[in-house]
Motif scaffolding. Structure first.
Motif, PDB file in Angstrom:
ATOM      1  N   TRP A  82      -8.557  10.485  26.404  1.00  0.00           N
ATOM      2  CA  TRP A  82      -7.794  10.904  27.562  1.00  0.00           C
ATOM      3  C   TRP A  82      -8.079   9.978  28.743  1.00  0.00           C
ATOM      4  O   TRP A  82      -9.237   9.675  29.052  1.00  0.00           O
ATOM      5  CB  TRP A  82      -8.148  12.344  27.914  1.00  0.00           C
ATOM      6  N   ALA A  83      -7.012   9.554  29.417  1.00  0.00           N
ATOM      7  CA  ALA A  83      -7.128   8.524  30.462  1.00  0.00           C
ATOM      8  C   ALA A  83      -8.060   8.961  31.587  1.00  0.00           C
ATOM      9  O   ALA A  83      -8.854   8.159  32.098  1.00  0.00           O
ATOM     10  CB  ALA A  83      -5.739   8.191  31.016  1.00  0.00           C
ATOM     11  N   GLU A  84      -8.006  10.253  31.979  1.00  0.00           N
ATOM     12  CA  GLU A  84      -8.822  10.702  33.105  1.00  0.00           C
ATOM     13  C   GLU A  84     -10.308  10.756  32.767  1.00  0.00           C
ATOM     14  O   GLU A  84     -11.145  10.972  33.644  1.00  0.00           O
ATOM     15  CB  GLU A  84      -8.353  12.072  33.593  1.00  0.00           C
ATOM     16  N   PHE A  85     -10.649  10.559  31.465  1.00  0.00           N
ATOM     17  CA  PHE A  85     -12.049  10.604  31.042  1.00  0.00           C
ATOM     18  C   PHE A  85     -12.538   9.250  30.516  1.00  0.00           C
ATOM     19  O   PHE A  85     -13.514   9.203  29.772  1.00  0.00           O
ATOM     20  CB  PHE A  85     -12.240  11.668  29.953  1.00  0.00           C
ATOM     21  N   ARG A  86     -11.887   8.175  30.896  1.00  0.00           N
ATOM     22  CA  ARG A  86     -12.270   6.853  30.387  1.00  0.00           C
ATOM     23  C   ARG A  86     -13.732   6.519  30.733  1.00  0.00           C
ATOM     24  O   ARG A  86     -14.477   5.998  29.903  1.00  0.00           O
ATOM     25  CB  ARG A  86     -11.338   5.779  30.947  1.00  0.00           C
ATOM     26  N   SER A  87     -14.126   6.796  31.969  1.00  0.00           N
ATOM     27  CA  SER A  87     -15.511   6.508  32.359  1.00  0.00           C
ATOM     28  C   SER A  87     -16.497   7.369  31.569  1.00  0.00           C
ATOM     29  O   SER A  87     -17.596   6.921  31.225  1.00  0.00           O
ATOM     30  CB  SER A  87     -15.699   6.754  33.855  1.00  0.00           C
ATOM     31  N   SER A  88     -16.122   8.593  31.261  1.00  0.00           N
ATOM     32  CA  SER A  88     -16.980   9.478  30.471  1.00  0.00           C
ATOM     33  C   SER A  88     -17.114   8.980  29.040  1.00  0.00           C
ATOM     34  O   SER A  88     -18.199   9.024  28.451  1.00  0.00           O
ATOM     35  CB  SER A  88     -16.421  10.906  30.473  1.00  0.00           C
ATOM     36  N   TRP A  89     -16.019   8.501  28.461  1.00  0.00           N
ATOM     37  CA  TRP A  89     -16.082   7.954  27.104  1.00  0.00           C
ATOM     38  C   TRP A  89     -16.960   6.705  27.059  1.00  0.00           C
ATOM     39  O   TRP A  89     -17.718   6.498  26.106  1.00  0.00           O
ATOM     40  CB  TRP A  89     -14.672   7.606  26.609  1.00  0.00           C
ATOM     41  N   LYS A  90     -16.853   5.872  28.104  1.00  0.00           N
ATOM     42  CA  LYS A  90     -17.672   4.662  28.149  1.00  0.00           C
ATOM     43  C   LYS A  90     -19.155   5.007  28.234  1.00  0.00           C
ATOM     44  O   LYS A  90     -19.986   4.396  27.558  1.00  0.00           O
ATOM     45  CB  LYS A  90     -17.260   3.810  29.354  1.00  0.00           C
ATOM     46  N   LYS A  91     -19.508   6.002  29.051  1.00  0.00           N
ATOM     47  CA  LYS A  91     -20.906   6.433  29.162  1.00  0.00           C
ATOM     48  C   LYS A  91     -21.410   6.963  27.827  1.00  0.00           C
ATOM     49  O   LYS A  91     -22.555   6.726  27.433  1.00  0.00           O
ATOM     50  CB  LYS A  91     -21.030   7.502  30.241  1.00  0.00           C
ATOM     51  N   LEU A  92     -20.542   7.671  27.095  1.00  0.00           N
ATOM     52  CA  LEU A  92     -20.925   8.220  25.802  1.00  0.00           C
ATOM     53  C   LEU A  92     -21.156   7.112  24.785  1.00  0.00           C
ATOM     54  O   LEU A  92     -22.121   7.153  24.007  1.00  0.00           O
ATOM     55  CB  LEU A  92     -19.840   9.174  25.309  1.00  0.00           C
ATOM     56  N   ASP A  93     -20.312   6.091  24.786  1.00  0.00           N
ATOM     57  CA  ASP A  93     -20.438   4.996  23.816  1.00  0.00           C
ATOM     58  C   ASP A  93     -21.637   4.110  24.109  1.00  0.00           C
ATOM     59  O   ASP A  93     -22.323   3.658  23.190  1.00  0.00           O
ATOM     60  CB  ASP A  93     -19.157   4.142  23.824  1.00  0.00           C
ATOM     61  N   GLU A  94     -21.914   3.847  25.393  1.00  0.00           N
ATOM     62  CA  GLU A  94     -22.933   2.875  25.761  1.00  0.00           C
ATOM     63  C   GLU A  94     -24.320   3.490  25.975  1.00  0.00           C
ATOM     64  O   GLU A  94     -25.323   2.839  25.725  1.00  0.00           O
ATOM     65  CB  GLU A  94     -22.501   2.133  27.028  1.00  0.00           C
ATOM     66  N   GLU A  95     -24.373   4.728  26.455  1.00  0.00           N
ATOM     67  CA  GLU A  95     -25.656   5.343  26.782  1.00  0.00           C
ATOM     68  C   GLU A  95     -25.963   6.581  25.962  1.00  0.00           C
ATOM     69  O   GLU A  95     -27.067   7.126  26.061  1.00  0.00           O
ATOM     70  CB  GLU A  95     -25.691   5.715  28.273  1.00  0.00           C
ATOM     71  N   GLY A  96     -25.010   7.044  25.159  1.00  0.00           N
ATOM     72  CA  GLY A  96     -25.221   8.263  24.380  1.00  0.00           C
ATOM     73  C   GLY A  96     -25.272   9.498  25.245  1.00  0.00           C
ATOM     74  O   GLY A  96     -25.853  10.517  24.843  1.00  0.00           O
ATOM     75  N   LEU A  97     -24.658   9.469  26.433  1.00  0.00           N
ATOM     76  CA  LEU A  97     -24.661  10.596  27.376  1.00  0.00           C
ATOM     77  C   LEU A  97     -23.275  11.228  27.428  1.00  0.00           C
ATOM     78  O   LEU A  97     -22.279  10.553  27.726  1.00  0.00           O
ATOM     79  CB  LEU A  97     -25.072  10.133  28.771  1.00  0.00           C
ATOM     80  N   LEU A  98     -23.216  12.502  27.142  1.00  0.00           N
ATOM     81  CA  LEU A  98     -21.969  13.260  27.144  1.00  0.00           C
ATOM     82  C   LEU A  98     -21.909  14.112  28.405  1.00  0.00           C
ATOM     83  O   LEU A  98     -22.784  14.947  28.640  1.00  0.00           O
ATOM     84  CB  LEU A  98     -21.893  14.150  25.897  1.00  0.00           C
ATOM     85  N   GLU A  99     -20.879  13.897  29.226  1.00  0.00           N
ATOM     86  CA  GLU A  99     -20.711  14.680  30.444  1.00  0.00           C
ATOM     87  C   GLU A  99     -20.124  16.044  30.105  1.00  0.00           C
ATOM     88  O   GLU A  99     -19.287  16.180  29.210  1.00  0.00           O
ATOM     89  CB  GLU A  99     -19.796  13.947  31.431  1.00  0.00           C
ATOM     90  N   GLU A 100     -20.558  17.045  30.841  1.00  0.00           N
ATOM     91  CA  GLU A 100     -20.094  18.402  30.544  1.00  0.00           C
ATOM     92  C   GLU A 100     -18.589  18.545  30.728  1.00  0.00           C
ATOM     93  O   GLU A 100     -17.940  19.272  29.987  1.00  0.00           O
ATOM     94  CB  GLU A 100     -20.824  19.421  31.425  1.00  0.00           C
ATOM     95  N   ARG A 101     -18.020  17.851  31.696  1.00  0.00           N
ATOM     96  CA  ARG A 101     -16.575  17.967  31.921  1.00  0.00           C
ATOM     97  C   ARG A 101     -15.795  17.439  30.721  1.00  0.00           C
ATOM     98  O   ARG A 101     -14.742  17.979  30.373  1.00  0.00           O
ATOM     99  CB  ARG A 101     -16.168  17.238  33.199  1.00  0.00           C
ATOM    100  N   LEU A 102     -16.325  16.406  30.053  1.00  0.00           N
ATOM    101  CA  LEU A 102     -15.679  15.907  28.846  1.00  0.00           C
ATOM    102  C   LEU A 102     -15.863  16.892  27.695  1.00  0.00           C
ATOM    103  O   LEU A 102     -14.939  17.122  26.899  1.00  0.00           O
ATOM    104  CB  LEU A 102     -16.254  14.546  28.475  1.00  0.00           C
ATOM    105  N   LEU A 103     -17.053  17.483  27.600  1.00  0.00           N
ATOM    106  CA  LEU A 103     -17.298  18.470  26.547  1.00  0.00           C
ATOM    107  C   LEU A 103     -16.400  19.686  26.725  1.00  0.00           C
ATOM    108  O   LEU A 103     -15.878  20.231  25.740  1.00  0.00           O
ATOM    109  CB  LEU A 103     -18.765  18.888  26.568  1.00  0.00           C
ATOM    110  N   ARG A 104     -16.186  20.116  27.956  1.00  0.00           N
ATOM    111  CA  ARG A 104     -15.276  21.237  28.197  1.00  0.00           C
ATOM    112  C   ARG A 104     -13.845  20.879  27.818  1.00  0.00           C
ATOM    113  O   ARG A 104     -13.082  21.750  27.366  1.00  0.00           O
ATOM    114  CB  ARG A 104     -15.354  21.665  29.671  1.00  0.00           C
ATOM    115  N   ARG A 105     -13.481  19.630  28.008  1.00  0.00           N
ATOM    116  CA  ARG A 105     -12.124  19.189  27.589  1.00  0.00           C
ATOM    117  C   ARG A 105     -12.012  19.215  26.067  1.00  0.00           C
ATOM    118  O   ARG A 105     -10.972  19.589  25.533  1.00  0.00           O
ATOM    119  CB  ARG A 105     -11.873  17.779  28.125  1.00  0.00           C
ATOM    120  N   MET A 106     -13.076  18.827  25.361  1.00  0.00           N
ATOM    121  CA  MET A 106     -13.056  18.867  23.901  1.00  0.00           C
ATOM    122  C   MET A 106     -12.930  20.294  23.375  1.00  0.00           C
ATOM    123  O   MET A 106     -12.276  20.546  22.369  1.00  0.00           O
ATOM    124  CB  MET A 106     -14.337  18.227  23.350  1.00  0.00           C
TER     125      MET A 106
END
Length: 481
Positions: free
Chosen positions: A109-133
Motif C-alpha cells: 500500500w502506497a501510504e505505508f511505503r516507509s513502513s514496508w522499507k523499515k520492515l525489509d531493512e530493519e525487521g521492524l514492523l510498525e503497529e499501524r501497518l500491522l493494523r492495516r494487515m
C-alpha cells in the motif's frame, strides 16, 4: 470408592456432552468464533461443569487432542487469550500469513511505503501497518498479537525512538520480526563478520547435525531479543537485526552475535565479545559466557519441546589444531572433561574453553574488571567481604519473601524472573555477579529494592509487567490473611 468413581464418570460424561454441544454449535460457524468462550461458559453450567478449573481442563484437553486451539490460563485472568477459542486451527495460518509473507512492491500500500522499507531493512514492523494487515479483525487485535508472541513470531520493541518522539499512544509501538529481513551485504554486517573471527572472543556453535529449520532459529532470535531488551530497560538498548544474524546486548561490557553459520547452514554460531577499552579488545568474562550458553540451551530445549520435538542439537567448539581447510567441531561437554584427539598425534588445546565455560572459577565475576574494587559493588552484594547481612525485606514480611524467592529464583527462558527485578532497580550490570553468589538471587536484589524508594505496589506492578501473575497472587493471598 464407589462414590468417587461415580462422580468421575459423571464428570467425564459432562465433558463429552459439553464437547458435542460445542461441535454442534460451531458446525454452522465460520473458521473461528471470537466470543465462543461466553457460549461455552453458558453451556458448561447446563452440563454441571460449574468451576473454572473444570472448564479450563476441558478446553486444554481438546487443545491437546487438536480439536481446538486454546491458550487461555487460569492464572492470567486479564489475558486476551482467555476469550479466544479457535475451532479450525488452519485459520491461524491465514492470520500469520497476513504478516509473515513477502509482498511484491506493487502489492504494498502506497501510504505505508516507509513502513514496508523499515520492515525489509530493519525487521521492524510498525503497529499501524500491522493494523492495516489485520483490518478485518481489529476487534481482537491484542489477542491476535498475543498469539503471534505465543508462537515466538515477533516481540515488542520495548523503547523505540518513534515511541519517544510522539504522544505515547499504543499506535506507535514497533515489533521485531526477524523472519522478514531480506539479505543485505551492508558495511555493518561485514564488520560483524570480521569481529566474529577475532581471537579475543568467546565462540561456540549449536550444531543440528545436518538439519536446522529456519523457523527454529527465528524463534530463538525473538526470545533472545526480548531477553536482551529486558536487560537494558532504563536506557533502551536496541538490538541490531540482519538477515539470519542478530547483534544483542548482554551487559555494560559485553555484546553477542548470533547467526546461522554461512559455511554450514545447519549450525548456529554464537560470538560473545567485550567492548574495547582504550582501543584494546579485552577477553570476555567467563560468567557472561556461561550465562548466555545456559540461556540458549534452555530456550532451544523449550522450543523443541513445544514445537519441534524431533530436532536435536549439540553445543560444540571449533577445533584449534586442524588446518583451516579441514576445520571441524568438537562437543563442548567433551572438551570440558578431556582433551579431544585430532588425528593420531595431536590433541586439542582446551584451556580457553575450560576457562570460559568450565565450572572451576565461581568468583570470576567478582574478580572481573567490570566490577573494579569493593567500593563499586552495592553493599548488599558483598558476602565475600563480610558486609552482607540476612535481614528481612522492608517491603514484605520475611516468610512471604521466602516464597517469592522460590518462584523467582529459577531462571526462565524469557528472563521474567529475578533478573527483571534487578533490571528494574538498575542492578542489571551485577546480574552475572549475583548468579555466582551462594545466596538466593531474588533475596539479594530485594534487599536493595528499598534503596530506590520503591514500594510493595511497585514490586507488584513490576511482576505484572513481566507476566508473573503467580507472584502477585501469592502476595495478595498472604496479605488478606
Amino acid at each position: 470408592m464407589v462414590g468417587c468413581l461415580y462422580n468421575y464418570l459423571v464428570l467425564i460424561g459432562n465433558v463429552y456432552l459439553l464437547s458435542f454441544s460445542i461441535i454442534f454449535m460451531t458446525s454452522k460457524c465460520f473458521f473461528y468464533l471470537f466470543n465462543l468462550k461466553y457460549q461455552v461458559t453458558k453451556i458448561s453450567f447446563k452440563c454441571h461443569i460449574n468451576t473454572n478449573i473444570q472448564l479450563f481442563a476441558m478446553l486444554h484437553f481438546h487443545h491437546d487432542l487438536g480439536n481446538i486451539v486454546y491458550y487461555g490460563e487460569r492464572d492470567t485472568p486479564d489475558s486476551a487469550l482467555n476469550d479466544i477459542i479457535i475451532i479450525i486451527p488452519q485459520w491461524l495460518i491465514y492470520i500469520f500469513r497476513l504478516v509473515i509473507t513477502v509482498k511484491n512492491p506493487s502489492d504494498q500500500w502506497a501510504e505505508f511505503r516507509s513502513s514496508w522499507k523499515k520492515l525489509d531493512e530493519e525487521g521492524l514492523l510498525e503497529e499501524r501497518l500491522l493494523r492495516r494487515m489485520w483490518q478485518k479483525f481489529l476487534e481482537k487485535f491484542e489477542a491476535l498479537l498475543q498469539l503471534m508472541q505465543k508462537f515466538d513470531l515477533l516481540c515488542v520493541k520495548t523503547r523505540s525512538t518513534l515511541y519517544k518522539q510522539t504522544t505515547g499512544t499504543k499506535s506507535d509501538r514497533l515489533f521485531y520480526v526477524p523472519s522478514l529481513l531480506k539479505k543485505n551485504e551492508g558495511d555493518e554486517m561485514v564488520s560483524l563478520d570480521k569481529l566474529a573471527k577475532s581471537k579475543n572472543t568467546a565462540v561456540f556453535y549449536v550444531d543440528f547435525d545436518g538439519f536446522l529449520p529456519e523457523g527454529l532459529y527465528y524463534r530463538l532470535v525473538v526470545r533472545i531479543v526480548h531477553w536482551s531488551q529486558q536487560r537494558k530497560l532504563d536506557e533502551g538498548y536496541d538490538p541490531r537485526l540482519f538477515y539470519q544474524q542478530v547483534k544483542v546486548y548482554i551487559d555494560q561490557n559485553h555484546d553477542a552475535i548470533i547467526r546461522i553459520l554461512p559455511e554450514k547452514r545447519s549450525c548456529i554460531q554464537v560470538v560473545i565479545y567485550r567492548l574495547k577499552i582504550g582501543g584494546k579488545q579485552l577477553k570476555p568474562s567467563p560468567s557472561v559466557c556461561k550465562e548466555l550458553l545456559q540461556l540458549i540451551k534452555e530456550n532451544l530445549l523449550d522450543i523443541g519441546h513445544k514445537w519441534m520435538k524431533r530436532v536435536d542439537f549439540n553445543v560444540c567448539v571449533l577445533c584449534n589444531v586442524c588446518p583451516e581447510e579441514n576445520l571441524h567441531l568438537h562437543k563442548l561437554k567433551e572438551c570440558l572433561v578431556s582433551t579431544p584427539r585430532c588425528g593420531l598425534d595431536d590433541g586439542m588445546d582446551t584451556c580457553k574453553v575450560r576457562r570460559l565455560f568450565g565450572k572451576d572459577n565461581r568468583n570470576q565475576a567478582f574478580q572481573d574488571t567490570a566490577v573494579q574494587g569493593n567500593s563499586n559493588v552495592p553493599w548488599f552484594l558483598r558476602p565475600l567481604i563480610g558486609v552482607y547481612k540476612d535481614i528481612p525485606s522492608p517491603i514484605l514480611p520475611f516468610h512471604i519473601m521466602t516464597e517469592v524467592c522460590v518462584l523467582l529464583d529459577p531462571p526462565q527462558p524469557r528472563a521474567n524472573d529475578w533478573r527483571s527485578v534487578a533490571c528494574k532497580v538498575g542492578y542489571d550490570c551485577y546480574i552475572s555477579y549475583i548468579m555466582n553468589m551462594m545466596k538466593s538471587p531474588t533475596m539479594c536484589v530485594m534487599h536493595g529494592w528499598s534503596e530506590k524508594g520503591l514500594s510493595m505496589d511497585d514490586f507488584k506492578d513490576c511482576m505484572t509487567e513481566i507476566n508473573r501473575h503467580d507472584v502477585v497472587g501469592l502476595i495478595e493471598e498472604h496479605l488478606k490473611l
